[in-house]
Design a protein around this motif. Structure first.
Motif, PDB file in Angstrom:
ATOM      1  N   VAL A  91       0.832  -1.205   0.000  1.00 32.38           N
ATOM      2  CA  VAL A  91       0.000   0.000   0.000  1.00 32.38           C
ATOM      3  C   VAL A  91       0.868   1.258   0.000  1.00 32.38           C
ATOM      4  N   LEU A  92       1.894   1.266   0.833  1.00 32.54           N
ATOM      5  CA  LEU A  92       2.785   2.432   0.925  1.00 32.54           C
ATOM      6  C   LEU A  92       3.535   2.669  -0.384  1.00 32.54           C
ATOM      7  N   LEU A  93       4.004   1.603  -1.007  1.00 32.19           N
ATOM      8  CA  LEU A  93       4.724   1.742  -2.282  1.00 32.19           C
ATOM      9  C   LEU A  93       3.808   2.259  -3.374  1.00 32.19           C
TER      10      LEU A  93
ATOM     11  N   TYR B 265       2.957   5.731  13.187  1.00 34.00           N
ATOM     12  CA  TYR B 265       4.154   6.577  13.117  1.00 34.00           C
ATOM     13  C   TYR B 265       5.217   5.949  12.243  1.00 34.00           C
ATOM     14  N   HIS B 266       5.528   4.684  12.482  1.00 33.41           N
ATOM     15  CA  HIS B 266       6.601   4.037  11.728  1.00 33.41           C
ATOM     16  C   HIS B 266       6.244   3.858  10.256  1.00 33.41           C
ATOM     17  N   HIS B 267       5.009   3.582   9.954  1.00 30.35           N
ATOM     18  CA  HIS B 267       4.636   3.429   8.545  1.00 30.35           C
ATOM     19  C   HIS B 267       4.587   4.775   7.818  1.00 30.35           C
ATOM     20  N   LEU B 268       4.320   5.838   8.569  1.00 30.37           N
ATOM     21  CA  LEU B 268       4.427   7.168   7.966  1.00 30.37           C
ATOM     22  C   LEU B 268       5.886   7.496   7.640  1.00 30.37           C
ATOM     23  N   LEU B 269       6.803   7.039   8.497  1.00 32.51           N
ATOM     24  CA  LEU B 269       8.230   7.217   8.207  1.00 32.51           C
ATOM     25  C   LEU B 269       8.581   6.544   6.886  1.00 32.51           C
ATOM     26  N   PHE B 270       8.071   5.336   6.699  1.00 30.00           N
ATOM     27  CA  PHE B 270       8.384   4.576   5.491  1.00 30.00           C
ATOM     28  C   PHE B 270       7.796   5.257   4.255  1.00 30.00           C
ATOM     29  N   LEU B 271       6.547   5.732   4.372  1.00 29.14           N
ATOM     30  CA  LEU B 271       5.915   6.428   3.247  1.00 29.14           C
ATOM     31  C   LEU B 271       6.713   7.680   2.896  1.00 29.14           C
ATOM     32  N   TYR B 272       7.108   8.427   3.904  1.00 34.02           N
ATOM     33  CA  TYR B 272       7.920   9.631   3.692  1.00 34.02           C
ATOM     34  C   TYR B 272       9.186   9.288   2.922  1.00 34.02           C
ATOM     35  N   TYR B 273       9.847   8.224   3.359  1.00 37.62           N
ATOM     36  CA  TYR B 273      11.119   7.831   2.750  1.00 37.62           C
ATOM     37  C   TYR B 273      10.953   7.440   1.284  1.00 37.62           C
ATOM     38  N   PHE B 274       9.934   6.669   0.987  1.00 36.19           N
ATOM     39  CA  PHE B 274       9.704   6.238  -0.388  1.00 36.19           C
ATOM     40  C   PHE B 274       9.416   7.437  -1.290  1.00 36.19           C
TER      41      PHE B 274
END
Length: 244
Positions: free
Chosen positions: A18-20, A138-147
């Motif tokens: 989903v994040l990708l 919080y952690h999944h928002l970090l990952f989305l931000y990074y991608f």
């Protein structure tokens, strides 16, 4: 290593897909836009992360404050790095970008090696309480931000940026070590470590040696990530982005 619970094996792969998809969609929509527009999704995520942190602090005050809630954990640093990137200017902004590139990668790597070491049992009960919801989100928002950050190709990496990393990690080490011992809270695994070989070093060589080893590994690891990123970044850009 790779010790995932039954729910993590279901939830985490779904979340990463989903994040990708979200990140790719956002990057495609902003592909030919100005840097200001490209950074807008990152700004929004940063504001959400800060709002979540404020809510977490209020929640903990209301239920009886636990010192573990103090934002001195390694993962807590990203709300500062992202704020520097989106609200700062000049070297402060550059510092935020550099630390975002290398430190978020390490968190993602450690997360998928052993999720429970990073988010505890949040996958098991995401909506059971605010703490679990905050940790998972919080952690999944970090990952989305990074991608999105990587996909938007916002910076031209330079080897001279490595000094930002040294300053950043050393500064955090001084603060985290001081508060970990003063408050007796295990920020950044300073008081004890779940990694067997690191805990063995602490028990056999003592806290000082252990702390030096821990943060030396951290500095070298983060620098290695940035060196690889710099090599790839320069090949991709081929001079298309001006030096800051």
């Amino acid at each position: 290593m790779f010790d995932w619970s039954a729910k993590e094996k279901i939830i985490l792969p779904i979340m990463i897909v989903v994040l990708l998809i979200l990140a790719i969609g956002i990057c495609l929509l902003t592909k030919n836009k100005s840097e200001k527009i490209k950074r807008l999704p990152l700004l929004i995520i940063t504001i959400i992360i800060l709002a979540l942190e404020v809510a977490k602090q209020i929640y903990n005050i209301c239920i009886g404050y636990n010192l573990w809630a103090i934002p001195l954990h390694f993962c807590s640093l990203f709300m500062f790095f992202y704020s520097f990137s989106n609200f700062g200017k000049g070297k402060l902004k550059r510092f935020g970008d550099i630390m975002t590139v290398c430190c978020t990668f390490l968190v993602i790597l450690l997360f998928y090696i052993n999720p429970s070491n990073i988010i505890g049992e949040s996958c098991e009960n995401v909506f059971a309480n605010f703490s679990s919801f905050h940790t998972f989100t919080y952690h999944h928002l970090l990952f989305l931000y990074y991608f999105i950050f990587l996909g938007s190709n916002l910076i031209l990496a330079k080897f001279s940026d490595l000094w930002y990393i040294l300053i950043g990690i050393v500064s955090y080490a001084v603060v985290a070590v001081t508060f970990a011992y003063a408050l007796n809270v295990n920020f950044c695994s300073i008081l004890h470590n779940s990694v067997v070989f690191l805990e063995a070093i602490r028990e056999s060589a003592g806290g000082v040696v252990y702390t030096l080893v821990l943060f030396s590994i951290g500095v070298l690891g983060v620098m290695a990530v940035y060196v690889v990123y710099t090599l790839l970044n320069r090949k991709i850009n081929l001079g298309k982005i001006k030096e800051p």
